[in-house]
Design an enzyme around this catalytic site. Structure first.
Site, PDB file in Angstrom:
ATOM      1  N   LYS A  22      38.654  -4.328 -73.002  1.00  0.00           N
ATOM      2  CA  LYS A  22      39.190  -3.554 -71.872  1.00  0.00           C
ATOM      3  C   LYS A  22      38.190  -3.516 -70.715  1.00  0.00           C
ATOM      4  O   LYS A  22      38.538  -3.767 -69.569  1.00  0.00           O
ATOM      5  CB  LYS A  22      39.491  -2.128 -72.343  1.00  0.00           C
ATOM      6  CG  LYS A  22      39.582  -1.108 -71.218  1.00  0.00           C
ATOM      7  CD  LYS A  22      39.794   0.298 -71.726  1.00  0.00           C
ATOM      8  CE  LYS A  22      38.538   1.090 -72.010  1.00  0.00           C
ATOM      9  NZ  LYS A  22      37.893   1.748 -70.866  1.00  0.00           N
ATOM     10  N   ASN A  23      36.926  -3.193 -71.029  1.00  0.00           N
ATOM     11  CA  ASN A  23      35.956  -2.972 -69.962  1.00  0.00           C
ATOM     12  C   ASN A  23      35.544  -4.264 -69.266  1.00  0.00           C
ATOM     13  O   ASN A  23      34.894  -4.221 -68.228  1.00  0.00           O
ATOM     14  CB  ASN A  23      34.733  -2.223 -70.492  1.00  0.00           C
ATOM     15  CG  ASN A  23      35.071  -0.766 -70.750  1.00  0.00           C
ATOM     16  OD1 ASN A  23      36.132  -0.288 -70.331  1.00  0.00           O
ATOM     17  ND2 ASN A  23      34.198  -0.050 -71.448  1.00  0.00           N
ATOM     18  N   ARG A  93      38.349   5.260 -63.484  1.00  0.00           N
ATOM     19  CA  ARG A  93      37.196   5.042 -62.622  1.00  0.00           C
ATOM     20  C   ARG A  93      36.947   3.572 -62.280  1.00  0.00           C
ATOM     21  O   ARG A  93      36.490   3.244 -61.186  1.00  0.00           O
ATOM     22  CB  ARG A  93      35.996   5.589 -63.395  1.00  0.00           C
ATOM     23  CG  ARG A  93      34.885   6.053 -62.569  1.00  0.00           C
ATOM     24  CD  ARG A  93      33.815   6.527 -63.509  1.00  0.00           C
ATOM     25  NE  ARG A  93      32.545   5.990 -63.081  1.00  0.00           N
ATOM     26  CZ  ARG A  93      31.849   6.476 -62.075  1.00  0.00           C
ATOM     27  NH1 ARG A  93      32.269   7.513 -61.428  1.00  0.00           N
ATOM     28  NH2 ARG A  93      30.708   5.929 -61.726  1.00  0.00           N
ATOM     29  N   CYS A 117      34.643  13.108 -64.449  1.00  0.00           N
ATOM     30  CA  CYS A 117      35.604  12.970 -65.530  1.00  0.00           C
ATOM     31  C   CYS A 117      35.053  13.751 -66.710  1.00  0.00           C
ATOM     32  O   CYS A 117      33.960  14.314 -66.627  1.00  0.00           O
ATOM     33  CB  CYS A 117      35.844  11.513 -65.885  1.00  0.00           C
ATOM     34  SG  CYS A 117      34.471  10.763 -66.721  1.00  0.00           S
ATOM     35  N   ARG A 122      29.533  11.453 -63.120  1.00  0.00           N
ATOM     36  CA  ARG A 122      29.719  10.039 -62.813  1.00  0.00           C
ATOM     37  C   ARG A 122      29.816   9.697 -61.313  1.00  0.00           C
ATOM     38  O   ARG A 122      30.862   9.247 -60.823  1.00  0.00           O
ATOM     39  CB  ARG A 122      30.934   9.495 -63.567  1.00  0.00           C
ATOM     40  CG  ARG A 122      30.800   9.710 -65.058  1.00  0.00           C
ATOM     41  CD  ARG A 122      31.926   9.138 -65.849  1.00  0.00           C
ATOM     42  NE  ARG A 122      31.837   7.697 -66.029  1.00  0.00           N
ATOM     43  CZ  ARG A 122      32.755   6.982 -66.640  1.00  0.00           C
ATOM     44  NH1 ARG A 122      33.825   7.547 -67.113  1.00  0.00           N
ATOM     45  NH2 ARG A 122      32.609   5.680 -66.769  1.00  0.00           N
ATOM     46  N   ASP A 307      29.428   4.236 -76.073  1.00  0.00           N
ATOM     47  CA  ASP A 307      30.857   4.187 -76.417  1.00  0.00           C
ATOM     48  C   ASP A 307      31.114   4.153 -77.924  1.00  0.00           C
ATOM     49  O   ASP A 307      32.269   4.150 -78.360  1.00  0.00           O
ATOM     50  CB  ASP A 307      31.518   2.967 -75.742  1.00  0.00           C
ATOM     51  CG  ASP A 307      31.587   3.118 -74.236  1.00  0.00           C
ATOM     52  OD1 ASP A 307      31.350   4.227 -73.730  1.00  0.00           O
ATOM     53  OD2 ASP A 307      31.869   2.110 -73.552  1.00  0.00           O
ATOM     54  N   ILE A 329      23.110   8.614 -71.989  1.00  0.00           N
ATOM     55  CA  ILE A 329      23.805   7.984 -70.847  1.00  0.00           C
ATOM     56  C   ILE A 329      24.666   8.997 -70.069  1.00  0.00           C
ATOM     57  O   ILE A 329      24.625   9.039 -68.849  1.00  0.00           O
ATOM     58  CB  ILE A 329      24.706   6.808 -71.322  1.00  0.00           C
ATOM     59  CG1 ILE A 329      23.909   5.831 -72.196  1.00  0.00           C
ATOM     60  CG2 ILE A 329      25.341   6.093 -70.128  1.00  0.00           C
ATOM     61  CD1 ILE A 329      22.860   5.017 -71.495  1.00  0.00           C
ATOM     62  N   ARG A 401      44.487   4.521 -73.991  1.00  0.00           N
ATOM     63  CA  ARG A 401      43.777   3.898 -72.863  1.00  0.00           C
ATOM     64  C   ARG A 401      42.927   2.725 -73.343  1.00  0.00           C
ATOM     65  O   ARG A 401      42.662   1.806 -72.576  1.00  0.00           O
ATOM     66  CB  ARG A 401      42.831   4.910 -72.192  1.00  0.00           C
ATOM     67  CG  ARG A 401      43.531   5.989 -71.447  1.00  0.00           C
ATOM     68  CD  ARG A 401      42.525   6.823 -70.703  1.00  0.00           C
ATOM     69  NE  ARG A 401      41.782   6.008 -69.748  1.00  0.00           N
ATOM     70  CZ  ARG A 401      40.850   6.471 -68.935  1.00  0.00           C
ATOM     71  NH1 ARG A 401      40.552   7.747 -68.955  1.00  0.00           N
ATOM     72  NH2 ARG A 401      40.219   5.686 -68.095  1.00  0.00           N
TER      73      ARG A 401
HETATM   74  C1  EPZ Z   1      30.974   1.720 -68.054  1.00  0.00           C
HETATM   75  O1  EPZ Z   1      31.141   2.862 -67.223  1.00  0.00           O
HETATM   76  C2  EPZ Z   1      32.085   1.752 -69.061  1.00  0.00           C
HETATM   77  N1  EPZ Z   1      33.377   1.725 -68.370  1.00  0.00           N
HETATM   78  C3  EPZ Z   1      31.986   2.997 -69.921  1.00  0.00           C
HETATM   79  O2  EPZ Z   1      32.981   2.906 -70.916  1.00  0.00           O
HETATM   80  C4  EPZ Z   1      30.616   3.029 -70.588  1.00  0.00           C
HETATM   81  O3  EPZ Z   1      30.485   4.238 -71.301  1.00  0.00           O
HETATM   82  C5  EPZ Z   1      29.505   2.927 -69.544  1.00  0.00           C
HETATM   83  O4  EPZ Z   1      29.715   1.745 -68.724  1.00  0.00           O
HETATM   84  C6  EPZ Z   1      28.122   2.852 -70.138  1.00  0.00           C
HETATM   85  O5  EPZ Z   1      28.038   1.780 -71.016  1.00  0.00           O
HETATM   86  C7  EPZ Z   1      33.896   0.604 -67.928  1.00  0.00           C
HETATM   87  O6  EPZ Z   1      33.312  -0.464 -68.030  1.00  0.00           O
HETATM   88  C8  EPZ Z   1      35.249   0.652 -67.326  1.00  0.00           C
HETATM   89  P1  EPZ Z   1      27.541   3.353 -65.689  1.00  0.00           P
HETATM   90  P2  EPZ Z   1      30.356   2.993 -65.871  1.00  0.00           P
HETATM   91  O7  EPZ Z   1      27.707   3.104 -64.251  1.00  0.00           O
HETATM   92  O8  EPZ Z   1      30.215   1.641 -65.283  1.00  0.00           O
HETATM   93  C9  EPZ Z   1      25.464   7.250 -63.803  1.00  0.00           C
HETATM   94  C10 EPZ Z   1      34.672   3.792 -72.364  1.00  0.00           C
HETATM   95  O9  EPZ Z   1      34.753   4.700 -73.214  1.00  0.00           O
HETATM   96  N2  EPZ Z   1      25.771   6.668 -62.480  1.00  0.00           N
HETATM   97  O10 EPZ Z   1      26.720   2.405 -66.481  1.00  0.00           O
HETATM   98  O11 EPZ Z   1      31.018   4.018 -65.059  1.00  0.00           O
HETATM   99  C11 EPZ Z   1      26.702   7.639 -64.582  1.00  0.00           C
HETATM  100  O12 EPZ Z   1      27.179   8.906 -64.185  1.00  0.00           O
HETATM  101  C12 EPZ Z   1      33.874   3.986 -71.097  1.00  0.00           C
HETATM  102  O13 EPZ Z   1      35.226   2.689 -72.454  1.00  0.00           O
HETATM  103  C13 EPZ Z   1      25.289   7.292 -61.339  1.00  0.00           C
HETATM  104  O14 EPZ Z   1      24.654   8.359 -61.392  1.00  0.00           O
HETATM  105  O15 EPZ Z   1      28.962   3.511 -66.387  1.00  0.00           O
HETATM  106  C14 EPZ Z   1      26.203   7.569 -66.004  1.00  0.00           C
HETATM  107  O16 EPZ Z   1      25.538   8.756 -66.323  1.00  0.00           O
HETATM  108  C15 EPZ Z   1      33.665   5.352 -70.650  1.00  0.00           C
HETATM  109  N3  EPZ Z   1      25.529   6.702 -60.120  1.00  0.00           N
HETATM  110  C16 EPZ Z   1      25.204   6.426 -65.983  1.00  0.00           C
HETATM  111  O17 EPZ Z   1      24.859   6.258 -64.608  1.00  0.00           O
HETATM  112  C17 EPZ Z   1      26.217   5.538 -59.983  1.00  0.00           C
HETATM  113  O18 EPZ Z   1      26.417   5.059 -58.849  1.00  0.00           O
HETATM  114  C18 EPZ Z   1      25.727   5.088 -66.497  1.00  0.00           C
HETATM  115  O19 EPZ Z   1      26.979   4.821 -65.882  1.00  0.00           O
HETATM  116  C19 EPZ Z   1      26.687   4.910 -61.150  1.00  0.00           C
HETATM  117  C20 EPZ Z   1      26.444   5.496 -62.394  1.00  0.00           C
END
Ligand code: EPZ
Length: 422
Positions: A22-23, A93, A117, A122, A307, A329, A401
């Site tokens: 999915k991701n 997102r 969320c 995030r 995850d 994370i 989802r």
């Molecule tokens: C991706 O989310 C995945 N989603 C998530 O999968 C996964 O948990 C996550 O990566 C971490 O591996 C998709 O790929 C669609 P990040 P993403 O940007 O890209 C902070 C699932 O269950 N952050 O790596 O949104 C953020 O808040 C899901 O399938 C900022 O502060 O994750 C988090 O604490 C849920 N500012 C951390 O970084 C930013 O601009 C990592 O988020 C971006 C992120």
């Protein structure tokens, strides 16, 4: 609303085929907006998030054709609207990642801010910082981010403040059509990023280093059409492996790439699993034994994935011994804890709610529980498998989802499970 009813106590036994990730698929769909010609993406999982993304592309005027085997053809050049609406972005997102491709290809785009969320606030600051560095003018109004550029974006050197999967993917995609070279440093290294780079390179992009901390993108003036097959879903695979381990059972997953799940496989061996691996299958056998408790700390890839944190916690609830689970994370990813405790799990959280200590009990007891997010909800299903009596998992739209045909797959593995509407 729908709920899953699970009768616990049995052992998982059988084979299944891994679905596409999915991701990865979600980002490939966003990346398709960069192409001048149709692209075809196969092995797309049949999931609610994918339908939402298709709806989003449709709302932009993009023609999307889906066949019965979930081969998806995307004609981005039919785009006639450049605004991704709040109603769709708020539910998922990943849809924020259409902003950069629209900007890079058509010079402008507007996307609703995704907002927080359930698992945390995030923000998207890293995405916006990068788009600005590439030359975009960013405006925020009424909850929408609009990005524009006169002419082409310009390559830049961008250092992420920390690892972000979505941020790395978003800027990598956007930079493919920028003028000159972009260097992205301190990048996330998840396999889905590598899949996206391979997809874009197949369309004529020049990306190197995806899967390492430094990605270099030589901008090209256009991307053509092409075909791509989505990698297997390592989180779905991991979930079923953990489910089998928790029940002391056996599973063979075909179409799974063991190299994408090294951190988990090591922990499952520690828990007592016998593993047999090939390039495209994973076989796990607990030989009927109760798993041993395993401690984990979530970390960016190749560390233990956030995850899979909820699922391994569910296994630890009935394991032999105690385990410590540390979430690094997301700030609010322990919402399954109160629900697991309703099933008699022995879990305590530290004051900062970032570390949980789980003491394994012999059995959980079935109870009505509520899903709060995708991975939390599937952890309750795993708990239901090892609970005495019946567990009712409510609000399972979260599971839909990210888990294709979850009850069919579990039924094929010998689980007594059914879906009910009310
Ligand atoms: C991706 O989310 C995945 N989603 C998530 O999968 C996964 O948990 C996550 O990566 C971490 O591996 C998709 O790929 C669609 P990040 P993403 O940007 O890209 C902070 C699932 O269950 N952050 O790596 O949104 C953020 O808040 C899901 O399938 C900022 O502060 O994750 C988090 O604490 C849920 N500012 C951390 O970084 C930013 O601009 C990592 O988020 C971006 C992120």
């Amino acid at each position: 609303m729908e709920q899953l009813r699970i009768r616990g106590g049995g052992r998982i036994s059988g084979e299944l085929k891994a679905s596409g990730a999915k991701n990865s698929a979600l980002k490939l769909f966003a990346g398709a907006l960069l192409a001048n010609e149709p692209v075809t993406i196969s092995n797309v999982p049949h999931l609610r998030d994918i339908t939402t993304m298709i709806e989003l592309l449709g709302s932009l005027g993009v023609e999307v054709v889906v066949d019965e085997r979930m081969k998806v053809e995307i004609h981005a050049n039919t785009i006639n609207c450049f605004k991704a609406p709040y109603d769709l972005v708020k539910t998922m997102r990943a849809s924020f990642n259409v902003l950069g491709p629209m900007l890079a290809h058509y010079g402008h785009g507007e996307v609703s801010l995704p907002g927080g969320c359930a698992i945390g606030s995030r923000p998207v600051d890293q995405h916006l910082k990068g788009l600005k560095a590439l030359g975009a003018k960013i405006d925020m109004q009424h909850g929408y981010v609009s990005a524009s550029v006169k002419g082409r974006l310009k390559g830049a050197h961008i250092v992420f403040d920390f690892n972000t999967v979505g941020g790395t993917e978003h800027l990598m995609m956007t930079a493919t059509l920028a003028e000159g070279t972009t260097v992205l440093a301190n990048c996330a290294q998840e396999p889905e990023i590598v899949d996206l780079a391979e997809f874009l390179n197949g369309l004529g992009a020049k990306i190197s280093g995806a899967g390492t901390s430094t990605i270099v993108i030589e901008g090209v003036s256009e991307l053509t059409g092409g075909q791509h097959t989505v990698i297997s879903d390592r989180i779905e695979c991991g979930t079923y492996l953990i489910a089998a381990a928790a029940t002391g059972g056996y599973i063979k997953i075909n179409g799974a790439q063991p190299s994408l799940n090294s951190a988990l496989l090591q922990k499952l061996e520690e828990a007592g699993a016998e593993l047999k691996l090939t390039d495209d299958s994973i076989e796990l056998d607990m030989h009927g034994a109760r798993p041993k408790a395993v401690s984990i700390i979530t970390a960016p890839y190749p560390g233990f994935p956030t995850d899979l944190q909820a699922q391994i916690m569910a296994m630890n609830c009935i394991a032999e011994g105690s385990a410590m689970i540390q979430e690094t994370i997301f700030e609010n990813r322990f919402m399954h804890v109160p629900e697991l405790k309703r099933m008699d799990a022995d879990i305590s959280l530290d004051g900062n709610q970032t570390t949980a200590v789980v003491k394994g009990v012999n059995r959980l007891v079935g109870a009505p529980v509520m899903a709060t997010d995708l991975r939390a909800s599937v952890s309750l299903v795993i708990a239901g498998l090892v609970a005495d009596g019946e567990t009712l998992v409510d609000r399972i739209y979260h599971i839909d989802r990210g888990y294709q045909q979850v009850e069919e797959k579990l039924k094929n593995l010998g689980v007594e499970i059914s879906r009910h509407s009310y």
